[in-house]
Design an enzyme around this catalytic site. Structure first.
Site: not given
Ligand code: NOJ
Length: 533
Positions: A98, A199, A267, A328-329
């Site tokens: 990541d 990210d 992302e 994970h979000d």
């Molecule tokens: C996206 C990530 O998926 C998330 O988990 C994170 O809190 C934020 N970016 C900040 O890095």
């Protein structure tokens, strides 16, 4: 495998804190993940995306990096990483790190220096603005709510942070920052990794003049509408500035030097189709922006069809996408959609044209936990709190679900007795068996991996039917999203069925929620479909 190996592959995201605790401290670690690589091979996965394992104070569970080129002691050390990578490669598994570009931790030595004085050589590595203590430089808000600016008493200026105050934004307009971060990329590529999940890849370049965002007008359907304060603004100026593409081009140049098919998956929470597409560049930026269209779609045949066709229509011939429904979000698939739809999701993910990205534990139908973990969103925006989807991987039905020997950092998720690997492994009806079979079928059928996509006209509004075909091989998928059984023309020999499927002469009955994957190769072009039910 070709240097575009990622098109034929199935990716699996491991959240390292929660996968397997080897050293018994309650947190998952690299040795733990290494001990489970054979499971991933058994499942049929080809590549693993590892959420961050770098040194970090863990305010955002590793997305606040304080040393990009070392492993956090929670996860092990560099020796453990090398051993993990080697074991993965021995098994034919690729590994994606990541890559957190937008920000660092405030404990990163760069920021410690930067905040030490206004004339420190690293001052300009982050984004500092003058102003009055009570008035942030503009109206931008952090993704985690509150102003995107924090006042620094020592040096009397504001610094910007897209996320938590302890995650200051790097200044990507400073060439020294670009060079340092490109060095980080090289570091991991030299160590042998196969790519990166990038990210916040759309957030690293913002309006250089820091102009205000406009508020959302009444009636505006905001893609961030569920994100509390963040959803009240149109993010015109705090993400996706045109300069971002130059950064991705530079990353691509480096990855291509390695000549082993390095992949970057960004992302990109960008819901304007053209702006999303722009992250492919002309094949010289991200290998693939993440495609979240299925994840945000309503669960009906027509919405899913629209989500798929939108992406299909958009992609130029040379571009390749991915499909994902969890990470994970996000709230877990089985919690969001229920168990029956989670099976349909498994089929869609593995039979659409694009690389499937699976999230650990979704293969056994893990549910969201009660969110007792720590989360930056905390109680402010309860439904957005994210730790609920980060509960320990459920390996078995024992008290600690096979995760480790001591109490895990976060409570175990619901119903571990039936949602675990051990109990589902040999059950022909389980979700895990379905995933494993789907992955095996995808591996065998080139039409599912690389074939063209075509939606077939369906005689029922609740049924989605699509054809994947290439080089004389055809596979047809029919998914009944409705609550009634339907009658369809038979379009092939069943390769796999989920739920009620009854052939009758040239027809079939497809039960409520049921799915069939047909081998249609010998059937030529699709038959006209029955319109009776
Ligand atoms: C996206 C990530 O998926 C998330 O988990 C994170 O809190 C934020 N970016 C900040 O890095």
């Amino acid at each position: 495998m070709s240097d575009r190996w990622w098109r034929e592959s199935v990716f699996y995201q491991v959240y390292p804190l929660s996968f397997k605790d080897h050293d018994g401290n309650g947190y998952g670690d690299l040795k733990g993940i290494e001990s489970k690589l054979d499971y991933l091979v058994w499942l049929g996965v080809d590549a693993v995306w590892l959420s961050p394992v770098y040194q970090s104070p863990m305010a955002d569970w590793g997305y606040d990096v304080s040393d990009h080129t070392d492993i956090d002691r929670l996860f092990g050390d560099m020796g453990d990483f090398d051993s993990f990578l080697e074991s993965a490669h021995e098994r034919g598994l690729k590994i994606l790190m990541d890559l957190v570009l937008n920000h660092t931790s405030d404990q990163h030595p760069w920021f410690v220096e930067s905040r030490s004085s206004q004339d420190n050589p690293k001052r300009d590595w982050y984004v500092w603005e003058s102003g009055e203590k009570d008035h942030p430089p503009n109206n931008w808000v952090s993704v985690f709510s509150g102003p995107a600016w924090s006042w620094d008493d020592t040096t009397g200026q504001w610094y910007r942070h897209t996320y938590l105050p302890v995650q200051p934004d790097l200044n990507w307009r400073n060439p020294d920052v670009v060079e340092a971060m490109m060095g980080v990329i090289r570091f991991w590529l030299d160590r042998g990794v196969d790519g990166f999940r990038v990210d916040a890849a759309h957030q690293i370049m913002k309006d250089p003049a820091n102009r205000d965002n406009p508020p959302t007008p009444p009636g505006f359907v905001d893609p961030y509408k569920e994100m509390g304060e963040y959803g009240r603004w149109i993010h015109l100026r705090d993400l996706g500035h045109a300069d971002v593409h130059e950064i991705h081009r530079q990353v691509r140049k480096i990855t291509e030097e390695y000549e082993r098919g390095i992949v970057t998956v960004g992302e990109i929470h960008e819901f304007d189709p053209a702006r999303w597409l722009a992250y492919f560049g002309s094949g010289d930026e991200l290998t693939m922006p993440f495609n979240y269209n299925l994840m945000v779609s309503d669960w009906t045949a027509s919405s899913v069809r629209a989500a798929v066709e939108t992406v299909e229509a958009l992609l130029p011939e040379w571009a390749w996408t991915n499909w994902t429904m969890g990470n994970h979000d996000e709230v877990r698939i089985a919690s969001r959609l229920g168990d029956s739809s989670a099976r349909q999701a498994a089929v869609l993910l593995t039979t659409l044209r694009g690389t499937p990205f699976l999230y650990y534990g979704d293969e056994v139908g893990m549910l969201n936990g009660s969110n007792q973990g720590r989360d930056p969103w905390g109680d402010n925006v309860a439904f957005l709190s994210r730790d609920g989807c980060r509960t320990p991987m459920q390996w078995d039905g024992s008290k600690l679900v096979g995760f480790g020997e001591s109490k895990p950092w976060i409570p175990i998720g619901p119903e571990p007795g039936k949602r675990n690997v051990e109990v589902q492994r040999d059950d022909p009806e389980s979700l895990l068996t379905l995933y494993r079979n789907l992955l095996a079928i995808r591996k065998k059928r080139v039409s599912l991996q690389l074939g063209d996509y075509q939606t077939l006209e369906s005689p029922h509004e609740d049924v989605l039917i699509y054809l994947r075909s290439i080089d004389g091989e055809s596979t047809t998928v029919a998914i009944n999203f409705g609550e009634e059984a339907v009658q369809l023309n038979r379009l092939g020999d069943p390769v796999i069925t989920v739920g009620g499927y009854e052939p009758y002469d040239g027809l079939v009955f497809l039960g409520p929620g049921a799915v069939v994957i047909w081998d249609s190769t010998a059937y030529g072009l699709p038959h006209p479909l029955s319109s009776s039910s």
